[in-house]
Design an enzyme around this catalytic site. Structure first.
Site, short mmCIF file in Angstrom:
data_model
loop_
_atom_site.label_atom_id
_atom_site.label_comp_id
_atom_site.label_asym_id
_atom_site.label_seq_id
_atom_site.Cartn_x
_atom_site.Cartn_y
_atom_site.Cartn_z
CG HIS A 1 -2.09 -0.87 1.02
ND1 HIS A 1 -2.87 -1.30 1.96
CD2 HIS A 1 -2.73 -1.24 -0.08
CE1 HIS A 1 -3.76 -2.29 1.49
NE2 HIS A 1 -3.99 -2.07 0.08
CG ASP B 1 -0.08 3.96 3.95
OD1 ASP B 1 -0.44 3.13 3.28
OD2 ASP B 1 -0.63 3.85 5.18
CG ASP C 1 -1.24 -0.94 7.26
OD1 ASP C 1 -0.91 -0.23 8.35
OD2 ASP C 1 -1.47 -0.65 6.19
#
Length: 302
Positions: free
Chosen positions: A58, A60, A201
């Protein structure tokens, strides 16, 4: 702490980026957008990085990789740099690694992660990896320092072992002093290697507990507060309360919460929520903050 935001950066929080310094080794985790500049602000040269570790792809957590890699070439980093990332995202790593034309001089050794277990041997210790639960393939990392021996000055003195002989005893395991053989076990005790864990995450899963187990320093995402636990589970994230509960159950010595959603303006809410579960050493991370690994425990075997 090079960046502590989640999907959207804020005026005070950059996208992710975490540098672990351990006995002269540098481990750069999840370099999000802007990491190169954050490293400059933190006084961290690109040559301080020996391994780059991506939890997943992802944006970020990885969009800062092109700038970091290109800066390594610009600075003439002489040592090889290992890169770890989910093997299923090879196409994304290739795009990031060669995002633009540049004088590609740094030696980046690609070591993709194919599954849980022992990942690599490093001079700082053993790197381990565990699968996490997120909408795309995601891994958490753990550095385990080898166990050693703690020398006991009173026993060394009683045995007559001094000066360079202490080093000889540590290397050889036994030493002749006069008519007596002094063994390493006689003048030392077991010292457990320190452990660092990085969990980013994920919703709650077995991998989270395995990574956190006995960690001296745990850096873990706490994107949401408990009031939004349904959202956290839906999007594959933890709440501050869940992260703190894991830390308490795992015997973590210092807990660092990070990866905060921009929806919460006051970081004190994360501390208040975490304190309901964890009464140990707690840090609510801020950008450019330095968080030391706790000093070694003094208790035998600790």
């Amino acid at each position: 702490m090079l960046g502590t935001a989640s999907q959207a950066p804020t005026r005070t929080r950059n996208h992710n980026g975490y540098l672990l310094r351990w006995d002269g080794r540098g481990f750069l985790f999840d370099p999000g957008e802007g990491t190169q500049r954050q490293m400059l602000l933190a006084g961290v040269p690109s040559s301080a990085v020996h391994r780059v570790l991506l939890s997943h792809f992802h944006g970020d957590h990885c969009l800062g990789l092109p700038g970091v890699v290109q800066r390594m070439s610009l600075d003439g980093v002489a040592h090889p740099v290992a890169a770890h990332y989910p093997a299923s995202g090879q196409v994304f790593f290739d795009r990031l690694r060669h995002a633009t034309p540049f004088a590609d001089l740094a030696e980046i050794r690609e070591e993709p992660v194919t599954g849980p277990g022992r990942l690599a041997e490093d001079p700082a210790g053993v790197l381990e990896v565990r699968r996490l639960e997120h909408p795309i393939e995601t891994y958490g990392y753990r550095l385990v320092e080898p166990d050693g021996r703690r020398m006991l000055p009173d026993r060394l003195a009683a045995a007559g072992v001094t000066g360079p002989d202490v080093g000889r005893l540590q290397r050889e395991g036994a030493l002749r002093v006069g008519e007596t053989t002094v063994r390493l076990d006689d003048v030392s005790e077991h010292r457990r290697g320190q452990r660092f864990a990085f969990v980013m995450d994920t919703r709650m899963c077995d991998g989270v507990a395995a990574l956190a187990d006995g960690a001296d320093l745990l850096v873990i995402e706490s994107t949401f507060l408990a009031e939004d636990a349904v959202l956290a589970h839906r999007y594959g994230h933890l709440t501050a309360r869940q992260a703190a509960r894991v830390a308490a159950q795992a015997g973590v010595r210092r807990l660092v919460l990070t990866h905060f959603s921009q929806r919460y303006p006051d970081p004190r809410a994360f501390e208040e929520e975490a304190r309901a579960e964890f009464d140990g050493d707690l840090v609510v991370a801020a950008d450019l903050q330095r968080v030391p690994v706790p000093p070694r425990a003094d208790a035998p075997g600790g």
